[in-house]
Design an enzyme around this catalytic site. Structure first.
Site, PDB file in Angstrom:
ATOM      1  N   ASP A 139       0.962  -1.279  -0.008  1.00 43.25           N
ATOM      2  CA  ASP A 139      -0.069   0.047  -0.203  1.00 43.25           C
ATOM      3  C   ASP A 139       0.802   1.033   0.012  1.00 43.25           C
ATOM      4  OD1 ASP A 139       1.081  -0.757   2.701  1.00 43.25           O
ATOM      5  OD2 ASP A 139      -0.805   0.167   3.447  1.00 43.25           O
TER       6      ASP A 139
ATOM      7  N   ARG B 252       5.344   4.538   6.366  1.00 43.97           N
ATOM      8  CA  ARG B 252       4.837   4.172   7.777  1.00 43.97           C
ATOM      9  C   ARG B 252       4.895   2.857   8.063  1.00 43.97           C
ATOM     10  NH1 ARG B 252      -1.011   5.773   5.480  1.00 43.97           N
ATOM     11  NH2 ARG B 252      -2.022   3.497   5.180  1.00 43.97           N
ATOM     12  N   ASP B 253       4.113   2.527   9.363  1.00 45.35           N
ATOM     13  CA  ASP B 253       4.411   1.316   9.892  1.00 45.35           C
ATOM     14  C   ASP B 253       3.323   0.399   9.418  1.00 45.35           C
ATOM     15  OD1 ASP B 253       2.486   2.622  11.128  1.00 45.35           O
ATOM     16  OD2 ASP B 253       2.649   2.083  13.212  1.00 45.35           O
ATOM     17  N   GLU B 254       3.453   0.224   7.878  1.00 49.21           N
ATOM     18  CA  GLU B 254       2.542  -0.496   7.373  1.00 49.21           C
ATOM     19  C   GLU B 254       3.013  -1.647   6.302  1.00 49.21           C
ATOM     20  OE1 GLU B 254      -1.474   1.170   7.153  1.00 49.21           O
ATOM     21  OE2 GLU B 254      -2.347  -0.504   6.351  1.00 49.21           O
TER      22      GLU B 254
ATOM     23  N   ASP C 247      -5.922  -2.912  -2.835  1.00 52.16           N
ATOM     24  CA  ASP C 247      -5.056  -1.830  -3.708  1.00 52.16           C
ATOM     25  C   ASP C 247      -4.356  -2.374  -5.006  1.00 52.16           C
ATOM     26  OD1 ASP C 247      -5.175  -1.501  -0.623  1.00 52.16           O
ATOM     27  OD2 ASP C 247      -3.817   0.327  -0.802  1.00 52.16           O
TER      28      ASP C 247
ATOM     29  N   TRP D 289     -11.436  -6.496  -1.962  1.00 57.81           N
ATOM     30  CA  TRP D 289     -10.262  -7.022  -1.521  1.00 57.81           C
ATOM     31  C   TRP D 289      -9.914  -8.078  -1.721  1.00 57.81           C
ATOM     32  CZ3 TRP D 289     -11.658  -2.301  -0.335  1.00 57.81           C
ATOM     33  CH2 TRP D 289     -10.754  -1.181   0.137  1.00 57.81           C
TER      34      TRP D 289
ATOM     35  N   GLU E 177      -2.195   8.876  -1.036  1.00 62.05           N
ATOM     36  CA  GLU E 177      -3.487   7.743  -0.636  1.00 62.05           C
ATOM     37  C   GLU E 177      -4.835   8.479  -0.541  1.00 62.05           C
ATOM     38  OE1 GLU E 177      -2.863   6.996   3.642  1.00 62.05           O
ATOM     39  OE2 GLU E 177      -4.174   5.247   3.300  1.00 62.05           O
TER      40      GLU E 177
ATOM     41  N   HIS F 256       0.907   6.014  -2.456  1.00 65.75           N
ATOM     42  CA  HIS F 256      -0.152   5.072  -2.373  1.00 65.75           C
ATOM     43  C   HIS F 256      -0.590   4.770  -3.632  1.00 65.75           C
ATOM     44  CE1 HIS F 256      -1.290   3.847   1.611  1.00 65.75           C
ATOM     45  NE2 HIS F 256      -2.575   3.314   0.964  1.00 65.75           N
TER      46      HIS F 256
HETATM   47  C1  BGC Z   1      -4.080   0.830   3.522  1.00 70.75           C
HETATM   48  C2  BGC Z   1      -5.021   0.736   2.511  1.00 70.75           C
HETATM   49  C3  BGC Z   1      -5.763  -0.525   2.476  1.00 70.75           C
HETATM   50  C4  BGC Z   1      -6.511  -0.214   3.688  1.00 70.75           C
HETATM   51  C5  BGC Z   1      -7.771  -1.295   3.876  1.00 70.75           C
HETATM   52  C6  BGC Z   1      -5.034   0.912   4.790  1.00 70.75           C
HETATM   53  O1  BGC Z   1      -4.441   1.131   6.216  1.00 70.75           O
HETATM   54  O2  BGC Z   1      -3.033   1.830   3.864  1.00 70.75           O
HETATM   55  O3  BGC Z   1      -4.224   1.138   1.316  1.00 70.75           O
HETATM   56  O4  BGC Z   1      -6.408  -1.088   1.642  1.00 70.75           O
HETATM   57  O5  BGC Z   1      -6.136   0.129   5.061  1.00 70.75           O
HETATM   58  O6  BGC Z   1      -8.771  -0.695   3.605  1.00 70.75           O
END
Ligand code: BGC
Length: 759
Positions: free
Chosen positions: A362, A366-368, A375, A427, A638, A659
């Protein structure tokens, strides 16, 4: 012939096993090893070392290697290969890639040394957004096997085993989110023993896609002091990678480098949107003349760095940013007479580069940084124009399948690090959307066959959730980040989540039917076609008024209903009219989120509103694609308003500036402005159908398909349009030549060659 036989065999292996794939072809004699004193608290990267002798002349030497954690290997002080963040990221418990390197020229007769350093990486570093680490295990480990063939054909093999030794390296800590600390004063010493670990070999697979490599480099475009007095370097481009730093100073002096995507309104360094990710490089000097630092086991998403503790003045020659991403072959170009659209294309491609580090993520900062399935499906078509992503997605889709739950649920992130959380429409539908689109683009039926059981399991799961042919249960993200101005004027564009779910259920079913047709599964075609008409009939009853309005009067609702053919033919024009009206209501602005955006302009062009599609595309005020461009974006944001017109930021809780999801418009730009489309799987047959508009006076696109490069270029002069196309050998094309005002001038069928048409 042999190749055909092999692919047939592969097809059988793949089809029989469902999850099955080609397993390791290496005859592993090596043992998994970890440092004898390893424990979960020890965070420094460990180096594993073995000295060995080679007596004779070497004909060839091959290193097979993988790790629990990220590895970097050296033989006799030379780095093995030019790949980074190896062994890459997969659903490690089920699939762990090993790499193979030809290291013949690195060995010498006599004494040799192999060193492998291992950092935490995805395996045991922080991953996921709730502070979790050690997702796959709490100790790093190494597995490697060096196979040497001497010129007299004698063979010997050096394996990782209990005879190796381990030591702490200068990498005191490494973490994908938090960054890396290197203390150059630390030398490899105090070697300790290693122990063999009981991990097996069942999950090992050969590398399936291009490795992550270094690509573009950037020099500082500005070195500045912010109002707060911070020393900041601007590299001019938001990217994923790191900065190579040169410095000379006293032993023990410490440089810290923080990374950020943006400066705030006042011009200060802004990291709140990285959430808990520290994204910090810390370098401690050995004090031995000029030293060069770069990390090994992390990456940062950034355009700016803040430098503290640097000995001396910040000079541009001492800082070089380097972009790292999977080494996919570039395949597409797009440019036109509108420079803002060219910047948008640039931003889309950089969004892809920054988020294709072995897994489609995504965001990179960040912490992701997770493989969010929604996506990825939204962006897939665009991604496939820009780069050859066939191997990249073939590999990732195997992880999608590997992580599919027994009941058919597809997880929201892949590799799944959220403990099986999944099943959301839009998703989880990645399970059918990417396989079908991948087949359309690359034309490989074996890949489609391999994915079929995953596709079917997902569609069957939905059916089990449904009642009276309606899917109205479970958790759904909905049209994520659609227009919600946060006031009370009733303009929020919220689309009913179950309406969306019904549309994606139909879409997934249609994709499955398409695949079943290609693979000759007549029974499935019959039963899923019957199901599809029930899904659509239930949709009409539940969500469409007698006058053809949708229960959610939003752009996304009309877009999904029309793009997925939810409405009977005779109801479509009316619905498209409501869509166009809705856009007018918002004064020519889009209101769509992640799910509606990819199809918005396609639907408008398909139903006679190409002019409206262009109006949205060239719209410069929020919400629009060009608003971020006007605000200086160098990647896709994003949110439509990551930075608001007054310069303030959207909530730091979710405000990535890299994003790719909204970059899905790239597909429409290639397909409708340049007009390059695949008519038969793999571009065996091509359609060139540019639709001019938006005030553009020229546009040019190219796409390198499996047969060669397709080019489509048009110019308007004195209100007359000239179209030049190039069709590669082995294909043929239907060319729809438009007039300057977008009407059809003529249709031509052509074979390979270069042609010019026009008024
Ligand atoms: C992400 C998105 C992801 C979403 C889920 C977010 O935290 O960055 O891109 O699809 O969560 O809805």
């Amino acid at each position: 012939m042999l190749r055909n036989l092999l692919s047939l065999l592969l097809l059988i292996v793949v089809c029989n096993g469902g999850l099955a794939q080609l397993r390791s072809s290496v005859n592993w004699k090596a043992r998994w090893i970890e440092a004898a004193n390893a424990d979960a608290a020890m965070r420094a990267a460990q180096c594993f070392q073995k000295n060995f002798e080679t007596g004779k002349k070497i004909k060839s030497a091959t290193l097979y290697i993988t790790s629990r954690g990220l590895y970097e290997a050296h033989i006799n002080g030379m780095r093995v290969g030019d790949a980074y963040l190896t062994p890459g990221w997969t659903s490690y418990r089920k699939r762990l890639q090993y790499q193979q390197y030809d290291v013949t020229t690195m060995l010498k007769k006599g004494g040799n040394t192999i060193d492998v350093t291992i950092g935490d990486g995805w395996y045991r570093g922080h991953i996921g957004f709730d502070g979790q680490k050690n997702y796959y295990g709490d100790k790093t480990a190494l597995l490697c096997q060096l196979e040497i063939i001497y010129s007299n054909n004698e063979r010997t093999v050096i394996i990782s085993d209990g005879s190796w030794k381990a030591a702490q390296t200068p990498v005191l800590s490494s973490d994908l989110y938090n960054g890396e600390t290197i203390d150059a004063r630390v030398h490899l010493q105090n070697w300790t023993s290693v122990k063999e670990a009981a991990y097996g070999f069942d999950n090992l697979i050969p590398t399936e896609n291009e490795p992550i490599r270094k690509h573009e480099t950037f020099k500082p475009v500005k070195i500045l002091t912010t109002p707060k007095g911070e020393k900041v370097i601007d590299f001019g481009q938001n990217l994923s990678g790191w900065v190579i730093v040169k410095a000379s100073g006293h032993a023990g002096s410490t440089i810290t480098i923080q990374h950020a995507e943006v400066l705030d309104k006042e011009g200060n360094f802004y990291t709140a949107n990285l959430r808990s990710a520290k994204a910090t490089a810390t370098y401690i000097l050995a004090g031995e003349g000029e030293e060069t630092f770069e990390p090994h086991f992390t990456f940062y998403g950034f355009r700016y760095i803040k430098v503290e503790g640097y000995p001396g003045e910040l000079k541009p020659e001492n800082f070089t940013a380097v972009a790292l991403y999977s080494d996919m072959e570039p395949t597409g170009t797009f440019e036109c007479s509108n420079s803002l659209l060219n910047q948008l294309q640039h931003n889309i491609q950089w969004g892809q580069r920054g988020n294709f580090l072995d897994v489609p993520t995504d965001c990179p900062q960040r912490d992701e940084r997770l493989g969010w399935t929604g996506d990825a499906q939204a962006f897939f078509r665009t991604a496939a124009y820009n780069f050859n992503v066939n191997d990249f997605f073939r590999k990732w889709m195997k992880d999608v399948e590997a992580d599919q739950l027994a009941n058919g649920v597809i997880t929201s992130v892949v590799p799944d690090v959220l403990n099986g959380f999944g099943g959301s429409s839009g998703w989880a539908d990645v399970a059918t959307i990417i396989p079908w689109q991948q087949y359309e683009i690359y034309g490989d039926a074996a890949t489609l066959a391999a994915q079929y059981s995953m596709m079917k399991k997902w569609v069957d799961y939905i059916q089990l959730q449904s009642k009276n042919d309606l899917w109205q249960s479970g958790f759904h993200f909905g049209d994520w980040l659609s227009y919600r101005p946060g006031n009370d004027d009733g303009t929020e564009a919220v689309t009913d989540k179950f309406l969306i779910a019904q549309c994606f259920w139909a879409h997934s079913t249609q994709n499955l039917i398409n695949a079943a047709k290609v693979l000759g599964k007549a029974d499935d075609v019959r039963s899923y076609e019957a199901m599809l008409s029930r899904i659509k009939a239930a949709f009409m009853k539940e969500y469409v008024t007698p006058n053809g309005r949708l229960m959610s009067n939003t752009q996304t609702a009309y877009v999904l209903a029309l793009h997925f053919d939810m409405l009977p033919e005779d109801r479509r024009a009316v619905a498209a009219g409501f869509l166009a009206d809705n856009i007018k209501l918002y004064r020519n602005h889009l209101t769509t989120g992640f799910l509606g955006t990819p199809y918005l302009c396609h639907v408008l062009s398909r139903f006679g509103y190409n002019d409206v599609a262009y109006t949205l595309l060239v719209q410069e005020t929020f919400p629009s694609w060009l608003y971020p461009v006007k605000m200086g974006a160098t990647t896709i944001w994003e949110r439509w308003d990551g930075i608001k017109p007054d310069g303030s930021f959207q909530t730091p809780v979710m405000n990535s500036f890299n994003h790719y999801a909204y970059g899905a418009i790239g597909d429409w730009m290639y397909r409708n402005i340049a007009g390059i489309q695949s008519l038969e799987p793999g571009y065996k047959k091509i359609r060139i159908q540019p639709l001019p508009g938006g005030g553009l006076t020229w546009a040019k696109g190219s796409y390198k398909c499996g047969y060669g490069t397709i080019v489509s270029e048009w110019h308007i002069q004195n209100n007359k349009l000239t179209l030049t196309v190039e069709i590669p050998a082995g294909t043929n094309a239907e060319v729809y030549v438009p007039t300057a005002d977008g009407k059809l001038l003529e249709k031509k069928d052509v074979g390979p060659g270069r042609y010019t048409f026009g008024e």
